[in-house]
Design a protein around this motif. Sequence first.
Motif, short mmCIF file in Angstrom:
data_model
loop_
_atom_site.label_atom_id
_atom_site.label_comp_id
_atom_site.label_asym_id
_atom_site.label_seq_id
_atom_site.Cartn_x
_atom_site.Cartn_y
_atom_site.Cartn_z
N MET A 127 -88.17 -7.50 23.25
CA MET A 127 -86.99 -7.21 24.06
C MET A 127 -86.40 -8.49 24.65
N ARG A 128 -87.28 -9.42 25.03
CA ARG A 128 -86.75 -10.69 25.53
C ARG A 128 -85.97 -11.39 24.42
N PHE A 129 -86.48 -11.33 23.20
CA PHE A 129 -85.80 -11.93 22.06
C PHE A 129 -84.43 -11.27 21.87
N VAL A 130 -84.38 -9.95 21.96
CA VAL A 130 -83.11 -9.24 21.81
C VAL A 130 -82.12 -9.67 22.90
N TYR A 131 -82.59 -9.72 24.13
CA TYR A 131 -81.70 -10.13 25.23
C TYR A 131 -81.25 -11.57 25.06
N GLN A 132 -82.13 -12.43 24.55
CA GLN A 132 -81.74 -13.81 24.32
C GLN A 132 -80.70 -13.91 23.21
N ILE A 133 -80.83 -13.07 22.18
CA ILE A 133 -79.81 -13.03 21.13
C ILE A 133 -78.47 -12.61 21.73
N LEU A 134 -78.49 -11.57 22.55
CA LEU A 134 -77.25 -11.11 23.18
C LEU A 134 -76.66 -12.16 24.10
N TYR A 135 -77.54 -12.86 24.83
CA TYR A 135 -77.06 -13.91 25.74
C TYR A 135 -76.41 -15.05 24.94
N ARG A 136 -77.06 -15.47 23.85
CA ARG A 136 -76.48 -16.52 23.02
C ARG A 136 -75.18 -16.05 22.36
N THR A 137 -75.12 -14.78 22.02
CA THR A 137 -73.89 -14.23 21.46
C THR A 137 -72.74 -14.38 22.46
N CYS A 138 -73.00 -14.06 23.71
CA CYS A 138 -71.98 -14.21 24.76
C CYS A 138 -71.56 -15.66 24.91
N MET A 139 -72.54 -16.58 24.83
CA MET A 139 -72.23 -18.00 24.97
C MET A 139 -71.35 -18.50 23.82
N VAL A 140 -71.64 -18.04 22.61
CA VAL A 140 -70.83 -18.45 21.45
C VAL A 140 -69.42 -17.85 21.57
N TYR A 141 -69.33 -16.61 22.01
CA TYR A 141 -68.01 -16.02 22.26
C TYR A 141 -67.21 -16.89 23.22
N GLN A 142 -67.83 -17.29 24.32
CA GLN A 142 -67.12 -18.08 25.32
C GLN A 142 -66.75 -19.46 24.78
N LEU A 143 -67.63 -20.04 23.96
CA LEU A 143 -67.32 -21.32 23.34
C LEU A 143 -66.08 -21.21 22.44
N TYR A 144 -66.04 -20.18 21.61
CA TYR A 144 -64.89 -19.99 20.73
C TYR A 144 -63.63 -19.66 21.52
N LEU A 145 -63.79 -18.93 22.62
CA LEU A 145 -62.63 -18.61 23.45
C LEU A 145 -62.04 -19.88 24.06
N ARG A 146 -62.88 -20.79 24.50
CA ARG A 146 -62.37 -22.05 25.04
C ARG A 146 -61.70 -22.88 23.95
N THR A 147 -62.24 -22.83 22.74
CA THR A 147 -61.61 -23.54 21.63
C THR A 147 -60.23 -22.96 21.33
N ILE A 148 -60.12 -21.65 21.35
CA ILE A 148 -58.83 -20.99 21.14
C ILE A 148 -57.84 -21.41 22.21
N ASP A 149 -58.29 -21.45 23.46
CA ASP A 149 -57.39 -21.85 24.55
C ASP A 149 -56.99 -23.31 24.42
N SER A 150 -57.88 -24.15 23.91
CA SER A 150 -57.54 -25.56 23.70
C SER A 150 -56.44 -25.70 22.65
N LYS A 151 -56.52 -24.91 21.59
CA LYS A 151 -55.47 -24.94 20.57
C LYS A 151 -54.13 -24.50 21.16
N ARG A 152 -54.18 -23.46 21.99
CA ARG A 152 -52.95 -23.00 22.63
C ARG A 152 -52.37 -24.08 23.53
N THR A 153 -53.24 -24.78 24.25
CA THR A 153 -52.77 -25.84 25.14
C THR A 153 -52.10 -26.96 24.36
#
Length: 313
Positions: A127-153
């Motif tokens: 379960m810790r592994f699953v939660y860590q996967i979900l946490y890393r998924t959120c981090m990658v989402y946020q990384l890509y979101l910042r990249t998208i905003d940088s392109k818009r800028t």
Amino acid sequence: MIKIYRTDNSKIGEEHAFEPGSWIQLTDPSLDELELISNRFEIDIADVRAAMDADESSRVDIEDDYTLILVDIPIIEIRNDQKAYTAIPLGILLLDDYIITICAEETPVLQYFINSTVREFSTKKQMRFVYQILYRTCMVYQLYLRTIDSKRTEIEERAQEDVKEEDLVTLHELESNLVYFATSLRANGAVIDRLSRYSRVRQFPEDKDLLDDVKVENGQAIEMTIIYRDIIHGTRELLSNIIDIRLNNVMKYLAAITIVMAIPNIISGFYGMNVNANWVPLQSIPFGFSIICVGTFLLCLIVLKVLKKKKML
């Protein structure tokens, strides 16, 4: 492709056999590999193949001998000859002594674990592994979101200097990416809520804290997606308005030039009419042609000055 990993003394290593406490990673597996996992661990083949369907929705299915968790993870793909962002399913199968991940493509979400960059990672603590996967998924989402905003800028910063039609297409693509992200993140949120009530696998107290962090980060990613989508929509409208204004200015300039150029044509048209020469002004005066040319030029200057005062030039 099937790879087997196992952590011992907080170090991950690749195995060559199915050992209890292992993490079995399937990346773009063939049908034979899927059937091998299905038969070896007595899992319904439909559940094993679920992650290979790009249209499969995020969910949690609890069966008698295993649990299937499907979540959407972000990836980069090439669309219209440029980078685009979308989400694909990641399947997680929880068994008594094994955890199996299935994905159609290589993903940085799981690469963090292979590279040993995740603290307190153990293949034996499912379960810790699953939660860590979900946490890393959120981090990658946020990384890509910042990249998208940088392109818009970048596009917005050069809006006043050089606006191209390609910029509008790029902004439309980015806005579409955010729509995919928003849908996937909301579906993942439902999975996270379901997991908070999951009690089949033993969980440690710190796992609950990690799950709370996952909820916060997923919620933050959703907020970022909504905010960036609204900003991109506003930027796209701004660029459209700038293009329309510049087009209007060009048309106004061309209209002003047409008015000025019409004056010599009108005067020459009058003097070119087939009438009695006695009725044509200045026809018998020396330098009459020069006087007409100078008068026409002065009249054009007066019209130009009036148009400039009216801000048509």
